[in-house]
Scaffold this motif. Structure first.
Motif, PDB file in Angstrom:
ATOM      1  N   ASP A   1     -18.520 -70.978 -26.803  1.00 11.91           N
ATOM      2  CA  ASP A   1     -19.799 -70.538 -26.283  1.00 11.91           C
ATOM      3  C   ASP A   1     -19.609 -70.209 -24.809  1.00 11.91           C
ATOM      4  OD1 ASP A   1     -22.432 -69.915 -25.979  1.00 11.91           O
ATOM      5  OD2 ASP A   1     -23.098 -71.997 -25.818  1.00 11.91           O
ATOM      6  N   LEU A   2     -19.518 -68.933 -24.472  1.00 12.31           N
ATOM      7  CA  LEU A   2     -19.266 -68.500 -23.108  1.00 12.31           C
ATOM      8  C   LEU A   2     -20.526 -68.093 -22.373  1.00 12.31           C
ATOM      9  CD1 LEU A   2     -16.047 -66.379 -23.725  1.00 12.31           C
ATOM     10  CD2 LEU A   2     -16.213 -68.742 -22.937  1.00 12.31           C
ATOM     11  N   SER A   3     -21.665 -68.299 -22.982  1.00 11.16           N
ATOM     12  CA  SER A   3     -22.905 -67.906 -22.315  1.00 11.16           C
ATOM     13  C   SER A   3     -23.212 -68.914 -21.206  1.00 11.16           C
ATOM     14  CB  SER A   3     -24.059 -67.849 -23.312  1.00 11.16           C
ATOM     15  OG  SER A   3     -24.267 -69.133 -23.856  1.00 11.16           O
ATOM     16  N   SER A   4     -23.764 -68.419 -20.137  1.00  8.83           N
ATOM     17  CA  SER A   4     -24.112 -69.279 -19.014  1.00  8.83           C
ATOM     18  C   SER A   4     -25.624 -69.453 -18.969  1.00  8.83           C
ATOM     19  CB  SER A   4     -23.605 -68.681 -17.703  1.00  8.83           C
ATOM     20  OG  SER A   4     -24.203 -67.427 -17.495  1.00  8.83           O
ATOM     21  N   ALA A   5     -26.023 -70.526 -18.360  1.00  5.56           N
ATOM     22  CA  ALA A   5     -27.451 -70.799 -18.250  1.00  5.56           C
ATOM     23  C   ALA A   5     -28.078 -69.818 -17.270  1.00  5.56           C
ATOM     24  CB  ALA A   5     -27.671 -72.232 -17.783  1.00  5.56           C
ATOM     25  N   LYS A   6     -29.281 -69.396 -17.560  1.00  6.65           N
ATOM     26  CA  LYS A   6     -29.992 -68.468 -16.697  1.00  6.65           C
ATOM     27  C   LYS A   6     -30.610 -69.248 -15.539  1.00  6.65           C
ATOM     28  CE  LYS A   6     -29.227 -65.013 -19.371  1.00  6.65           C
ATOM     29  NZ  LYS A   6     -28.243 -64.042 -19.071  1.00  6.65           N
ATOM     30  N   ILE A   7     -30.167 -68.935 -14.317  1.00  6.47           N
ATOM     31  CA  ILE A   7     -30.675 -69.612 -13.129  1.00  6.47           C
ATOM     32  C   ILE A   7     -31.407 -68.570 -12.296  1.00  6.47           C
ATOM     33  CG2 ILE A   7     -30.027 -70.870 -11.048  1.00  6.47           C
ATOM     34  CD1 ILE A   7     -27.506 -71.754 -12.532  1.00  6.47           C
ATOM     35  N   ASN A   8     -32.596 -68.896 -11.884  1.00  7.90           N
ATOM     36  CA  ASN A   8     -33.364 -67.995 -11.037  1.00  7.90           C
ATOM     37  C   ASN A   8     -32.882 -68.145  -9.601  1.00  7.90           C
ATOM     38  OD1 ASN A   8     -34.878 -67.073 -13.168  1.00  7.90           O
ATOM     39  ND2 ASN A   8     -36.431 -68.658 -12.936  1.00  7.90           N
ATOM     40  N   VAL A   9     -32.259 -67.101  -9.087  1.00  7.30           N
ATOM     41  CA  VAL A   9     -31.723 -67.105  -7.724  1.00  7.30           C
ATOM     42  C   VAL A   9     -32.630 -66.249  -6.861  1.00  7.30           C
ATOM     43  CG1 VAL A   9     -29.721 -66.525  -6.325  1.00  7.30           C
ATOM     44  CG2 VAL A   9     -29.401 -67.354  -8.641  1.00  7.30           C
TER      45      VAL A   9
END
Length: 118
Positions: free
Chosen positions: A25-33
């Motif tokens: 699982d290479l998906s990264s967490a969505k972080i609001n920058v």
């Protein structure tokens, strides 16, 4: 016969294990920058904008730092590398300019008295 059976079994196991699909699982967490951080900084003074001559007030220290910078071999090497890079950039830019060439070629043929091409 036993060796052939063992060899073929090991080849079969290696082949089947090589065909398996890895489940990563290479998906990264969505972080609001935030778009920019200018609103977060309230202090306007920055030591990077302060000149070293203003930071150090001693005139003797100014002279020592100036003499060290002038005699620094590392600094001189860096300055020579910068000049070399600038010259290479000018050479590369000059190669892209159009060029005009001209040449003159004069030739003559002279035969002897007893040759076949008179």
């Amino acid at each position: 016969m036993k060796y052939i059976y063992t060899f073929s079994l090991s080849v079969l196991i290696c082949t089947l294990s090589g065909c398996s699909i890895l489940k990563n699982d290479l998906s990264s967490a969505k972080i609001n920058v935030p778009v920019n951080y200018t609103g977060l900084v309230s202090d306007t003074s920055n030591i990077a904008q302060l000149k070293w001559r203003d930071y150090f007030k001693d005139p003797l220290l100014h002279e020592l730092i100036d003499s060290a910078l002038i005699a620094s071999p590392d600094l001189n090497i860096v300055l020579q590398r910068i000049e070399n890079a600038r010259a290479q950039i000018k050479t590369a830019q000059g190669a892209q300019l159009p060029a005009v060439n001209a040449g003159i070629n004069i030739s003559a043929r002279k035969f002897g008295f007893y040759t076949m091409d008179d």
